[in-house]
Motif scaffolding. Structure first.
Motif: not given
Lengths: 240, 100
Positions: A190-191, B53-55, A197-198, B57, A193-194, A165
């Motif tokens: 990134a936003a 992100f988010p990996a 993911y969540y 973290i 993907h987050c 990373y």
């Protein structure tokens, strides 16, 4: 300019460092899953896909059907369609068989190193260098992990989990400087993907693909529109 | 594990190789519509965002660990260090952090 094979080896060396702990752990886990050293190393040698290999181990351990493991592998690696399509715009013309060979070496990491090169075109020799050093590290340290079967000291193991990373960040930031489009592309992907993911909306294989594609398309439309507006504005001015 | 394992490996190898090889050899020098090639040129930077992100973290159970790693790596990259030193510097800083 990075053009030669040895410059490729050098550019790929941070990948080799990053793969070291991941491959070592894979070798170790493969051993505890019951794979022989030949079987474990063969997986790294012929499949060469970190996330998919780890997933295969956990599925093998739970006795999942082999064809399901293959399907899973495909889904996890679907994002590479996007990466190699993007790369095809940047690599120098070369015979198809040469491209077919170094295509085997395209991972998230080698793609990132190749695609962020400042050169207008990526030479075939450079691509081979980056691919070879990363691949060697992955295969060799899989075998080593299986043989020594011991982990690195705990604190070092933990610290090294950041390596890949940190490399992605090291590749991204220089392009972000003074380029709002790059910042926007990375931040939006990134936003998204987050969010995926969540909310557990998609599995990781799909979510990276979807986040990347959505961000790339959205930002492109945004920029095409704004240039059109500028053009229209200047046209109007000329008419006036 | 026997022959089933080797058949599975063959399947996995094909499932991994095809997405890597097809676009690179088929799109080979073809002229694409400007909007498509524009989107393709955006892919690398979008991919990096999604890969980080988010990996990052969640590399350890301690969320602070990954966040600290991300901040350090961004800082080292921002001051203009070469990728290799960003990697080594971040590992060193986190090694010190996890020792204490």
């Amino acid at each position: 300019m990075n053009t030669t094979f040895s410059q490729g080896l050098k550019a790929g060396s941070s990948i080799a460092i990053g793969y070291f702990p991941v491959a070592l752990t894979f070798g170790l886990l493969a051993k505890t899953t019951g794979l022989s050293i030949i079987e474990a190393t063969a997986m790294s040698l012929f499949v060469y896909a970190g996330a998919a290999q780890y997933m295969a181990l956990s599925l093998l351990a739970t006795g999942v059907a082999p064809w399901l493991i293959v399907t899973n592998t495909f889904i996890v690696n679907i994002r590479h369609f996007l990466m190699t399509a993007a790369l095809s715009e940047k690599v120098e013309p070369a015979p198809r068989w040469k491209k077919a060979i170094y295509a085997f070496g395209i991972t998230d990491e080698t793609f990132s190193v190749l695609a962020t090169q400042k050169n207008r075109q990526i030479t075939t020799a450079f691509a081979f260098g980056v691919a070879l050093i990363a691949y060697s590290s992955w295969v060799i340290f899989t075998a080593v992990g299986h043989v020594i079967g011991a982990n690195l000291p705990q604190f070092l193991q933990q610290a090294m989990s950041v390596a890949l990373y940190a490399m992605f960040i090291g590749l991204l930031v220089p392009s972000m400087k003074g380029n709002r489009k790059v910042v926007l592309l990375a931040a939006i992907a990134a936003a998204i993907h987050c969010a995926l993911y969540y909310t557990h909306l998609l599995s990781t294989g799909w979510s990276i693909l979807v986040a990347t594609l959505m961000s790339a398309i959205f930002v492109e439309i945004l920029y095409v529109k704004s240039t059109k507006n500028v053009e229209r504005f200047t046209e109007q001015k000329e008419v006036n | 594990m026997g022959s089933t394992y080797w058949w599975m490996l063959l399947g996995m190898a094909i499932a991994t190789y095809v997405p890597r090889m097809i676009p690179l050899t088929i799109l080979d020098g073809k002229e694409l519509p400007p909007i498509v090639s524009g989107v393709l040129r955006n892919i690398p930077f979008a991919v990096l965002g999604a890969l980080i992100f988010p990996a990052i973290i969640h590399i350890q159970d301690d969320i602070l660990f990954g966040i600290l790693g991300a901040v350090i790596a961004f800082a080292l990259a921002f001051i203009g260090l070469d990728v290799m030193f960003v990697v080594i510097g971040t590992i060193a800083a986190l090694a010190v952090y996890s020792l204490f």
